[in-house]
Design a protein around this motif. Structure first.
Motif, mmCIF file in Angstrom:
data_model
loop_
_atom_site.group_PDB
_atom_site.id
_atom_site.type_symbol
_atom_site.label_atom_id
_atom_site.label_comp_id
_atom_site.label_asym_id
_atom_site.label_seq_id
_atom_site.Cartn_x
_atom_site.Cartn_y
_atom_site.Cartn_z
ATOM 1 N N SER A 7 0.821 -1.211 0.000
ATOM 2 C CA SER A 7 0.000 0.000 0.000
ATOM 3 C C SER A 7 0.855 1.261 0.000
ATOM 4 N N ASN A 8 2.161 1.116 0.189
ATOM 5 C CA ASN A 8 3.056 2.274 0.096
ATOM 6 C C ASN A 8 3.315 2.665 -1.356
ATOM 7 N N LYS A 9 3.148 1.720 -2.275
ATOM 8 C CA LYS A 9 3.460 1.956 -3.676
ATOM 9 C C LYS A 9 2.240 1.949 -4.582
ATOM 10 N N VAL A 10 1.126 1.468 -4.066
ATOM 11 C CA VAL A 10 -0.076 1.282 -4.885
ATOM 12 C C VAL A 10 -1.234 2.054 -4.262
ATOM 13 N N HIS A 11 -2.070 2.639 -5.097
ATOM 14 C CA HIS A 11 -3.232 3.403 -4.637
ATOM 15 C C HIS A 11 -4.506 2.596 -4.840
ATOM 16 N N PRO A 12 -5.473 2.736 -3.924
ATOM 17 C CA PRO A 12 -6.743 2.036 -4.110
ATOM 18 C C PRO A 12 -7.558 2.670 -5.228
ATOM 19 N N LEU A 13 -8.315 1.829 -5.918
ATOM 20 C CA LEU A 13 -9.191 2.280 -6.995
ATOM 21 C C LEU A 13 -10.459 1.452 -6.914
ATOM 22 N N VAL A 14 -11.577 2.064 -6.557
ATOM 23 C CA VAL A 14 -12.842 1.358 -6.400
ATOM 24 C C VAL A 14 -13.740 1.673 -7.593
ATOM 25 N N VAL A 15 -14.241 0.627 -8.233
ATOM 26 C CA VAL A 15 -15.236 0.791 -9.294
ATOM 27 C C VAL A 15 -16.571 0.374 -8.683
ATOM 28 N N ALA A 16 -17.462 1.338 -8.534
ATOM 29 C CA ALA A 16 -18.762 1.063 -7.924
ATOM 30 C C ALA A 16 -19.850 1.678 -8.791
ATOM 31 N N GLY A 17 -21.023 1.121 -8.722
ATOM 32 C CA GLY A 17 -22.149 1.648 -9.482
ATOM 33 C C GLY A 17 -23.368 0.789 -9.247
ATOM 34 N N LEU A 18 -24.477 1.198 -9.800
ATOM 35 C CA LEU A 18 -25.700 0.410 -9.699
ATOM 36 C C LEU A 18 -25.532 -0.898 -10.461
ATOM 37 N N GLY A 19 -26.297 -1.900 -10.062
ATOM 38 C CA GLY A 19 -26.289 -3.161 -10.794
ATOM 39 C C GLY A 19 -26.669 -2.955 -12.255
ATOM 40 N N ARG A 20 -26.024 -3.662 -13.127
ATOM 41 C CA ARG A 20 -26.276 -3.589 -14.573
ATOM 42 C C ARG A 20 -25.966 -2.195 -15.145
ATOM 43 N N SER A 21 -25.015 -1.469 -14.512
ATOM 44 C CA SER A 21 -24.697 -0.116 -14.976
ATOM 45 C C SER A 21 -23.390 -0.041 -15.763
ATOM 46 N N GLY A 22 -22.714 -1.173 -15.930
ATOM 47 C CA GLY A 22 -21.485 -1.176 -16.711
ATOM 48 C C GLY A 22 -20.209 -1.277 -15.900
ATOM 49 N N THR A 23 -20.310 -1.644 -14.614
ATOM 50 C CA THR A 23 -19.099 -1.740 -13.806
ATOM 51 C C THR A 23 -18.155 -2.819 -14.320
ATOM 52 N N ARG A 24 -18.690 -3.915 -14.826
ATOM 53 C CA ARG A 24 -17.828 -4.975 -15.385
ATOM 54 C C ARG A 24 -17.086 -4.449 -16.617
ATOM 55 N N PHE A 25 -17.774 -3.724 -17.486
ATOM 56 C CA PHE A 25 -17.134 -3.156 -18.671
ATOM 57 C C PHE A 25 -16.016 -2.192 -18.269
ATOM 58 N N VAL A 26 -16.304 -1.292 -17.312
ATOM 59 C CA VAL A 26 -15.295 -0.331 -16.860
ATOM 60 C C VAL A 26 -14.123 -1.062 -16.215
#
Length: 142
Positions: A7-26
């Motif tokens: 975690s000293n070298k890497v930043h968190p990145l959260v992909v969140a959204g409504l169901g069926r809104s394209g989170t898998r594609f993103v």
């Protein structure tokens, strides 16, 4: 062996959204980048339990009870470990196969529709947190 990024070298990145809104594609789109590794989905019920575990650990280690001779040091140790533990949960807590960490990864996380409810949890661990809502052009952002 699966290596979890520091975690000293890497930043968190959260992909969140409504169901069926394209989170898998993103997620798939972002995972194509050499500096991004996103794991699969962590079910809401599982993450709720994980959040409770962190709360219990905060109560135990965050008050220095485990090291009465140096409670401040105990809290510092736990705060440092907490970020690493979140990365481990993201790597191993998902329902999909583990995505191997790319050697040049700078952003690491998972995706889950509906996980915006955990942003407060993340902001306590990864402060400061920035959020960038992505919505279709015909919708308003609150």
């Amino acid at each position: 062996m699966i290596v979890i990024p520091s975690s000293n070298k890497v930043h968190p990145l959260v992909v969140a959204g409504l169901g069926r809104s394209g989170t898998r594609f993103v997620t798939n789109l972002l995972n194509a980048h050499q500096h991004v590794t996103l794991q699969g989905e962590i079910p809401n019920g599982v993450f709720g339990e994980i959040k409770q575990l962190f709360h219990l650990l905060d109560r135990h280690y965050g008050n220095g009870r485990n090291r009465p001779e140096n409670p401040r040091r105990q809290k510092e140790i736990w705060e440092a470990k907490k970020r690493e533990m979140v990365f481990a949960v993201w790597a191993f807590g998902g329902q999909d196969p583990i995505v191997r960490i790319k050697p040049r990864t700078r952003y690491f996380d998972y995706k889950r529709p509906g996980h915006e409810e955990y942003f407060e949890f993340y902001s306590r661990i990864f402060a400061p947190v920035e959020a960038y809502p992505v919505v279709p052009a015909n919708q308003d952002v609150e």
